[in-house]
Design a protein around this motif. Structure first.
Motif, mmCIF file in Angstrom:
data_model
loop_
_atom_site.group_PDB
_atom_site.id
_atom_site.type_symbol
_atom_site.label_atom_id
_atom_site.label_comp_id
_atom_site.label_asym_id
_atom_site.label_seq_id
_atom_site.Cartn_x
_atom_site.Cartn_y
_atom_site.Cartn_z
ATOM 1 N N GLU A 29 0.805 -1.211 0.000
ATOM 2 C CA GLU A 29 0.000 0.000 0.000
ATOM 3 C C GLU A 29 0.846 1.272 0.000
ATOM 4 O OE1 GLU A 29 -3.301 0.329 -0.306
ATOM 5 O OE2 GLU A 29 -3.357 -1.829 -0.615
ATOM 6 N N ALA A 30 2.155 1.149 -0.131
ATOM 7 C CA ALA A 30 3.018 2.330 -0.064
ATOM 8 C C ALA A 30 2.805 3.250 -1.257
ATOM 9 C CB ALA A 30 4.483 1.902 0.026
ATOM 10 N N ASN A 31 2.717 2.713 -2.451
ATOM 11 C CA ASN A 31 2.486 3.480 -3.679
ATOM 12 C C ASN A 31 3.469 4.639 -3.836
ATOM 13 O OD1 ASN A 31 0.346 1.869 -4.389
ATOM 14 N ND2 ASN A 31 -1.133 3.152 -3.334
ATOM 15 N N ILE A 32 4.712 4.421 -3.472
ATOM 16 C CA ILE A 32 5.706 5.486 -3.560
ATOM 17 C C ILE A 32 5.958 5.845 -5.013
ATOM 18 C CG2 ILE A 32 8.135 6.042 -3.150
ATOM 19 C CD1 ILE A 32 7.900 4.354 -0.593
ATOM 20 N N GLY A 33 6.026 4.847 -5.885
ATOM 21 C CA GLY A 33 6.312 5.103 -7.289
ATOM 22 C C GLY A 33 5.221 5.863 -8.011
ATOM 23 N N ASP A 34 4.006 5.849 -7.507
ATOM 24 C CA ASP A 34 2.908 6.533 -8.179
ATOM 25 C C ASP A 34 2.981 8.044 -8.009
ATOM 26 O OD1 ASP A 34 1.955 4.102 -8.947
ATOM 27 O OD2 ASP A 34 0.482 3.955 -7.326
ATOM 28 N N PHE A 35 3.639 8.519 -6.970
ATOM 29 C CA PHE A 35 3.613 9.932 -6.645
ATOM 30 C C PHE A 35 4.945 10.641 -6.845
ATOM 31 C CE2 PHE A 35 0.426 7.870 -3.919
ATOM 32 C CZ PHE A 35 -0.693 8.449 -4.462
ATOM 33 N N ASP A 36 5.977 9.907 -7.209
ATOM 34 C CA ASP A 36 7.288 10.517 -7.292
ATOM 35 C C ASP A 36 7.592 10.893 -8.737
ATOM 36 O OD1 ASP A 36 10.441 9.632 -5.719
ATOM 37 O OD2 ASP A 36 9.765 11.457 -6.695
ATOM 38 N N ASP A 37 7.360 12.147 -9.089
ATOM 39 C CA ASP A 37 7.564 12.613 -10.456
ATOM 40 C C ASP A 37 9.034 12.625 -10.853
ATOM 41 O OD1 ASP A 37 4.874 12.984 -10.943
ATOM 42 O OD2 ASP A 37 4.893 15.027 -10.137
ATOM 43 N N TYR A 38 9.925 12.847 -9.903
ATOM 44 C CA TYR A 38 11.357 12.878 -10.211
ATOM 45 C C TYR A 38 11.812 11.543 -10.785
ATOM 46 C CZ TYR A 38 16.395 12.886 -9.486
ATOM 47 O OH TYR A 38 17.744 12.778 -9.670
ATOM 48 N N TRP A 39 11.463 10.433 -10.129
ATOM 49 C CA TRP A 39 11.891 9.124 -10.594
ATOM 50 C C TRP A 39 11.169 8.720 -11.867
ATOM 51 C CZ3 TRP A 39 16.352 7.707 -9.296
ATOM 52 C CH2 TRP A 39 16.871 8.048 -8.044
ATOM 53 N N ARG A 40 9.945 9.167 -12.046
ATOM 54 C CA ARG A 40 9.242 8.892 -13.295
ATOM 55 C C ARG A 40 9.956 9.593 -14.454
ATOM 56 N NH1 ARG A 40 4.140 10.762 -12.305
ATOM 57 N NH2 ARG A 40 3.711 8.842 -11.193
ATOM 58 N N GLN A 41 10.385 10.838 -14.234
ATOM 59 C CA GLN A 41 11.116 11.575 -15.259
ATOM 60 C C GLN A 41 12.461 10.919 -15.548
ATOM 61 O OE1 GLN A 41 9.858 14.003 -16.988
ATOM 62 N NE2 GLN A 41 11.690 14.366 -18.199
ATOM 63 N N ARG A 42 13.142 10.472 -14.510
ATOM 64 C CA ARG A 42 14.424 9.780 -14.701
ATOM 65 C C ARG A 42 14.249 8.505 -15.512
ATOM 66 N NH1 ARG A 42 19.037 10.672 -11.200
ATOM 67 N NH2 ARG A 42 19.796 8.937 -12.447
ATOM 68 N N LYS A 43 13.160 7.783 -15.268
ATOM 69 C CA LYS A 43 12.886 6.554 -16.015
ATOM 70 C C LYS A 43 12.643 6.865 -17.484
ATOM 71 C CE LYS A 43 9.621 2.739 -16.463
ATOM 72 N NZ LYS A 43 9.548 2.880 -17.903
ATOM 73 N N LEU A 44 11.896 7.914 -17.769
ATOM 74 C CA LEU A 44 11.641 8.287 -19.151
ATOM 75 C C LEU A 44 12.937 8.688 -19.865
ATOM 76 C CD1 LEU A 44 8.332 10.326 -18.769
ATOM 77 C CD2 LEU A 44 8.614 8.034 -19.738
ATOM 78 N N MET A 45 13.806 9.423 -19.168
ATOM 79 C CA MET A 45 15.083 9.814 -19.761
ATOM 80 C C MET A 45 15.971 8.594 -20.003
ATOM 81 S SD MET A 45 15.752 13.448 -17.739
ATOM 82 C CE MET A 45 17.356 12.936 -17.308
ATOM 83 N N ALA A 46 15.988 7.662 -19.067
ATOM 84 C CA ALA A 46 16.803 6.460 -19.231
ATOM 85 C C ALA A 46 16.283 5.595 -20.371
ATOM 86 C CB ALA A 46 16.822 5.664 -17.928
ATOM 87 N N ASP A 47 14.966 5.476 -20.484
ATOM 88 C CA ASP A 47 14.378 4.715 -21.586
ATOM 89 C C ASP A 47 14.718 5.348 -22.930
ATOM 90 O OD1 ASP A 47 13.305 2.884 -19.849
ATOM 91 O OD2 ASP A 47 11.285 3.758 -19.875
#
Length: 81
Positions: A29-47
């Protein structure tokens, strides 16, 4: 005999099972990845970077590696026996 928690006792086993399910529920129930825009942006850049450097022809990659190895051997100062 020891009076601590033992697997052979049903109450001890039940306690371990309840603790396991409670900790699993808390983590899920942590859902940390759903709210962290920084890591989402980093993932898109890495992809994007991985897609840009990916070569679709495996023979081209192999030949490039072989050319680099031969260039290194030609400039190497090792004594060959």
């Amino acid at each position: 005999m020891e009076d601590g928690l033992q697997w052979s006792r049903p109450c001890s086993f039940l306690l371990y099972v309840v603790f396991f399910f409670l900790s699993a529920a808390a983590v899920s129930e942590a859902n940390i990845g759903d709210f962290d825009d920084y890591w989402r942006q980093r993932k898109l850049m890495a992809d994007a970077a991985a897609e840009a450097t990916y070569k679709h022809d495996p023979f081209e990659v192999t030949n490039e590696l072989n050319r680099a190895v031969h260039r290194q051997e030609a400039t190497s100062s090792f004594v060959r026996l």
